[in-house]
Design a protein around this motif. Structure first.
Motif, PDB file in Angstrom:
ATOM      1  N   LYS A 155       0.834  -1.202   0.000  1.00 46.34           N
ATOM      2  CA  LYS A 155       0.000   0.000   0.000  1.00 46.34           C
ATOM      3  C   LYS A 155       0.874   1.260   0.000  1.00 46.34           C
ATOM      4  CE  LYS A 155      -4.295   1.225   0.147  1.00 46.34           C
ATOM      5  NZ  LYS A 155      -5.084   1.077  -1.031  1.00 46.34           N
ATOM      6  N   ARG A 156       2.001   1.199   0.688  1.00 48.48           N
ATOM      7  CA  ARG A 156       2.890   2.353   0.787  1.00 48.48           C
ATOM      8  C   ARG A 156       3.521   2.703  -0.575  1.00 48.48           C
ATOM      9  NH1 ARG A 156       6.789   0.683   4.446  1.00 48.48           N
ATOM     10  NH2 ARG A 156       5.169   0.646   6.008  1.00 48.48           N
ATOM     11  N   TYR A 179       5.930  -7.620  -3.048  1.00 47.38           N
ATOM     12  CA  TYR A 179       5.661  -8.898  -2.383  1.00 47.38           C
ATOM     13  C   TYR A 179       6.966  -9.453  -1.852  1.00 47.38           C
ATOM     14  CZ  TYR A 179       7.207 -11.394  -6.608  1.00 47.38           C
ATOM     15  OH  TYR A 179       7.925 -11.877  -7.661  1.00 47.38           O
ATOM     16  N   ILE A 180       6.843 -10.288  -0.843  1.00 47.00           N
ATOM     17  CA  ILE A 180       8.020 -10.863  -0.204  1.00 47.00           C
ATOM     18  C   ILE A 180       8.143 -12.305  -0.663  1.00 47.00           C
ATOM     19  CG2 ILE A 180       9.095 -11.435   1.999  1.00 47.00           C
ATOM     20  CD1 ILE A 180       7.549  -9.055   3.186  1.00 47.00           C
ATOM     21  N   LYS A 239      -2.153  -3.842  -9.689  1.00 42.39           N
ATOM     22  CA  LYS A 239      -1.932  -3.107  -8.426  1.00 42.39           C
ATOM     23  C   LYS A 239      -3.213  -3.121  -7.607  1.00 42.39           C
ATOM     24  CE  LYS A 239       0.141  -0.211  -5.569  1.00 42.39           C
ATOM     25  NZ  LYS A 239       1.037  -0.724  -4.565  1.00 42.39           N
ATOM     26  N   SER A 240      -4.342  -2.863  -8.259  1.00 41.63           N
ATOM     27  CA  SER A 240      -5.631  -2.881  -7.575  1.00 41.63           C
ATOM     28  C   SER A 240      -5.925  -4.285  -7.032  1.00 41.63           C
ATOM     29  CB  SER A 240      -6.725  -2.440  -8.529  1.00 41.63           C
ATOM     30  OG  SER A 240      -7.974  -2.578  -7.935  1.00 41.63           O
ATOM     31  N   TRP A 241      -5.645  -5.289  -7.843  1.00 42.32           N
ATOM     32  CA  TRP A 241      -5.884  -6.670  -7.403  1.00 42.32           C
ATOM     33  C   TRP A 241      -4.987  -7.016  -6.213  1.00 42.32           C
ATOM     34  CZ3 TRP A 241      -2.591 -10.810  -6.926  1.00 42.32           C
ATOM     35  CH2 TRP A 241      -3.207 -12.017  -6.588  1.00 42.32           C
ATOM     36  N   SER A 242      -3.684  -6.660  -6.255  1.00 43.31           N
ATOM     37  CA  SER A 242      -2.768  -6.996  -5.161  1.00 43.31           C
ATOM     38  C   SER A 242      -3.151  -6.267  -3.873  1.00 43.31           C
ATOM     39  CB  SER A 242      -1.318  -6.715  -5.543  1.00 43.31           C
ATOM     40  OG  SER A 242      -1.096  -5.332  -5.670  1.00 43.31           O
ATOM     41  N   GLN A 293      -5.332  -6.895   1.388  1.00 44.79           N
ATOM     42  CA  GLN A 293      -6.277  -6.381   2.376  1.00 44.79           C
ATOM     43  C   GLN A 293      -7.150  -7.511   2.924  1.00 44.79           C
ATOM     44  OE1 GLN A 293      -9.070  -3.416   1.047  1.00 44.79           O
ATOM     45  NE2 GLN A 293      -9.296  -2.613   3.128  1.00 44.79           N
ATOM     46  N   ILE A 294      -7.605  -8.415   2.038  1.00 47.37           N
ATOM     47  CA  ILE A 294      -8.408  -9.565   2.486  1.00 47.37           C
ATOM     48  C   ILE A 294      -7.600 -10.426   3.450  1.00 47.37           C
ATOM     49  CG2 ILE A 294      -9.479 -11.727   1.721  1.00 47.37           C
ATOM     50  CD1 ILE A 294     -10.284 -10.170  -0.862  1.00 47.37           C
TER      51      ILE A 294
END
Length: 167
Positions: free
Chosen positions: A12-13, A20-21, A44-47, A52-53
């Motif tokens: 998000k930042r 992703y890690i 980006k929106s999907w990630s 968030q989920i």
């Protein structure tokens, strides 16, 4: 509790990357890694939504728990019923032994020696204060306390204390 180092927070930042890690470290997929701007924005929106989920799924656990690492000093360890019983028994035995020892020490001292020794060591009064309260000279109080100590040491040499072993 919001984890600022979570995958969701990192992703998000970074407005211009998908973060992703992986097993090898943190990976940043930037706009340049995609064919066009629309494709980047879609992923980006999907990630963001996926992270968030995942974050919300884990929150129910963390929102309803207290981390003991932070609270151990405050709440302390809870003894079992058996440990509490043994602790209370040991405490009572220690109190009985202290009382017995105090009576034995009293028996080898005069009333005046005991009173002055008590005032000096337990009540923390100075020799001057004790002398003033009793209306005697300071050297007389000092000699009395010294004699009391000698009597106690002689008594303890003849009657060594056998202390019990506590758990």
């Amino acid at each position: 509790m919001f984890d600022k180092k979570s995958d969701y927070a990192l992703n998000k930042r970074e407005k211009d990357a998908i973060v992703y890690i992986s097993a090898t470290g943190t990976v940043y997929l930037t706009r340049q890694d995609f064919a066009n701007e629309d494709e980047f924005l879609k992923w980006k929106s999907w990630s963001d939504g996926d992270y968030q989920i995942g974050e919300q799924a884990g929150r129910s656990f963390y929102d309803n728990t207290i981390l003991l690492d932070e609270k151990l000093d405050v709440i302390g360890a809870v003894l079992s019923v058996e440990s509490e019983f043994v602790y209370r028994q040991a405490e009572a035995e220690c109190a009985r032994l202290c009382s017995s020892l105090l009576e034995q020490i009293k028996s080898c001292l005069t009333e005046k020696q005991y009173r002055r020794l008590w005032l000096f060591h337990v009540e923390n009064l100075t020799l001057t204060a004790i002398a003033a309260a009793e209306g005697v000279s300071e050297p007389s109080v000092s000699e009395s306390i010294s004699s009391a100590r000698k009597n106690i040491f002689k008594f303890l040499e003849k009657h060594p204390i056998k202390m019990p072993v506590f758990l």
